[in-house]
Design an enzyme around this catalytic site. Structure first.
Site, PDB file in Angstrom:
ATOM      1  N   SER A 176       0.795  -1.222   0.000  1.00 20.81           N
ATOM      2  CA  SER A 176       0.000   0.000   0.000  1.00 20.81           C
ATOM      3  C   SER A 176       0.830   1.275   0.000  1.00 20.81           C
ATOM      4  O   SER A 176       0.400   2.283  -0.548  1.00 20.81           O
ATOM      5  CB  SER A 176      -0.964  -0.003   1.191  1.00 20.81           C
ATOM      6  OG  SER A 176      -0.271  -0.198   2.398  1.00 20.81           O
ATOM      7  N   HIS A 204      -5.034  -2.751  -3.162  1.00 18.79           N
ATOM      8  CA  HIS A 204      -4.550  -1.805  -4.173  1.00 18.79           C
ATOM      9  C   HIS A 204      -4.340  -2.456  -5.536  1.00 18.79           C
ATOM     10  O   HIS A 204      -3.792  -1.835  -6.445  1.00 18.79           O
ATOM     11  CB  HIS A 204      -3.245  -1.151  -3.718  1.00 18.79           C
ATOM     12  CG  HIS A 204      -3.429  -0.325  -2.486  1.00 18.79           C
ATOM     13  ND1 HIS A 204      -3.942   0.952  -2.524  1.00 18.79           N
ATOM     14  CD2 HIS A 204      -3.229  -0.609  -1.190  1.00 18.79           C
ATOM     15  CE1 HIS A 204      -4.027   1.425  -1.289  1.00 18.79           C
ATOM     16  NE2 HIS A 204      -3.595   0.493  -0.459  1.00 18.79           N
ATOM     17  N   LYS A 235     -11.692   1.292  -2.350  1.00 16.97           N
ATOM     18  CA  LYS A 235     -10.672   1.935  -3.193  1.00 16.97           C
ATOM     19  C   LYS A 235     -11.164   1.959  -4.636  1.00 16.97           C
ATOM     20  O   LYS A 235     -12.065   2.730  -4.950  1.00 16.97           O
ATOM     21  CB  LYS A 235      -9.335   1.249  -2.955  1.00 16.97           C
ATOM     22  CG  LYS A 235      -8.828   1.651  -1.556  1.00 16.97           C
ATOM     23  CD  LYS A 235      -7.656   0.895  -1.024  1.00 16.97           C
ATOM     24  CE  LYS A 235      -7.369   1.417   0.391  1.00 16.97           C
ATOM     25  NZ  LYS A 235      -6.610   0.482   1.211  1.00 16.97           N
TER      26      LYS A 235
END
Ligand SMILES: *Cc1c(COP(=O)(O)O)cnc(C)c1O
Length: 394
Positions: A176, A204, A235
């Site tokens: 990350s 991610h 995200k």
């Protein structure tokens, strides 16, 4: 002074005190921050989906049809059709038999790791894993062996030393704060050789890497070998919540034993419906993933032209390593004055001495504005005397 006041004073003195900044309006390449327009370079809304009209509409419609909240945990009365639909869709997208939703990625890691690593066992964790994995290991009754970042030999040594007590290897897929990818082939080989389960956190990587944004595990063709893939809906999928993909048997086990699942309210229908809408958009328009990667390349190239080498391989996470917290935050403030918002990242989020500006690009940025941001970063770094002290790789 109270212990709280003392600790706060310490944080201020060491340049580690944090405060909240206020964003007006939805996430997007441009926002108003504390009253000032800025180019936003630190949002995890990588594909620009949180503000997409279809996603907003899906959330609004779900609120009208299903209500604002789920009312209870899934096992009591909070299990609704939107939860089941999203789980089926996520499992299919990731190439797994099934998926289980959690309230957040933090809760997914806490619940899954503690459920899979019981007393007497050993869990193996990369030293740069996300804090939620670290906390999951702390909560588990197992022992934790922290292996050096991406170091398969160190992991192998730890596995041999554990002598058959190894139960779980856990790693970020894309790290990350560094943006690099875990050595997944090695992790899978070692998990196989030592009879351990393997869990990869794709927070991610989903929407950013692999075929159609299916993540780092799919990119490596290892879906058969990774027992649990965890990901967040917060995200690239533009909403809130998280999931764990696994076999139907493992899902049944987690559903019964992961305490952060059992004892927490089911995700709210609007958030679930928004994530489903994002996933549908991602599947229908995979070109977004390509734009994200092209933008990451544009920012890296711009920084390189300024003599600033950024790390993070080719990912959308572009860390510019400075070193100490003080100069990192000075660079962050200088960039803000220039209308560029990229958060300075300090301990305890990253190890001491490795503070950095962590740029993250979105598919919705323009190449020209990213190059302009890179120029401003170069100017700011020079003004602060940080060049050539900024190392070439993070
Ligand atoms: C953001 C993040 C999480 C936490 O996910 P949330 O849904 O925000 O709680 C977990 N793991 C990694 C690697 C992350 O980057």
């Amino acid at each position: 002074m109270s212990d709280v006041a003392e600790r706060l004073a310490e944080l201020r003195e060491s340049g580690l005190h944090r405060r909240l900044r206020l964003v007006e309006g939805a996430q997007g390449p441009h926002v108003t921050l504390d009253g000032r327009p800025v180019l936003l370079l630190c949002s995890n809304d990588y594909l620009g989906l949180t503000g997409h009209p279809r996603v907003r509409e899906a959330a609004a419609k779900a609120a009208l049809e299903w209500g604002a909240g789920a009312g209870a945990s899934r096992l009591i009365s909070g299990n609704m059709a939107p939860h089941r639909r999203l789980e089926e869709r996520l499992a299919a997208f990731k190439g797994y038999e099934s998926a289980l939703l959690f309230g957040s990625g933090y809760l997914a890691n806490m619940g899954t790791i503690s459920a899979l690593a019981g007393r007497g066992a050993v869990v193996f964790s990369d030293e740069l894993n996300h804090a939620s994995i670290v906390d999951g290991c702390r909560l588990a009754r197992a022992e934790t062996f922290v292996y050096r970042h991406g170091d398969a030999e160190h992991l192998a040594w730890g596995l041999r030393r554990a002598g058959g007590r190894g139960s779980l290897i856990v790693s970020d897929g894309v790290f990350s704060m560094d943006g690099d990818v875990a050595p997944l082939e090695d992790l899978a080989r070692l998990a196989r050789a030592h009879g351990c389960r393997l869990m990869v956190d794709e927070a991610h990587a989903t929407g950013a890497l692999g075929p159609g944004g299916r993540g780092s595990v799919a990119a490596a063709g290892l879906s058969e070998e990774v027992d649990v893939v965890v990901g967040t809906l917060g995200k690239a999928l533009g909403s809130y919540g998280a999931y764990a993909c696994a076999s139907a048997e493992l899902r049944d086990y987690l559903l019964n034993t992961a305490r952060s699942f059992v004892f927490s309210t089911a995700p709210p229908p609007p958030a679930v419906a928004a994530a489903l809408s994002s996933l549908e958009l991602l599947e229908a328009e995979p070109a977004r993933v390509g734009r994200l990667r092209a933008n990451a390349a544009a920012l890296r190239e711009g920084l390189r032209d300024e003599g600033l080498g950024a790390g993070g391989g080719e990912s959308q996470i572009v860390p510019l390593r400075v070193g100490e917290a003080g100069p990192t935050m000075a660079l962050c403030e200088r960039l803000l004055e220039q209308g560029v918002f990229a958060q300075g990242i300090r301990p305890p989020t990253v190890p001491p001495g490795s503070s950095r500006i962590r740029f993250s690009v979105m598919a919705t940025h323009e190449g020209a504005e990213l190059r302009d941001a890179a120029r401003r970063a170069g100017e700011a770094a020079r003004e602060l005397g940080l060049v050539p002290a900024v190392p070439l790789a993070a």
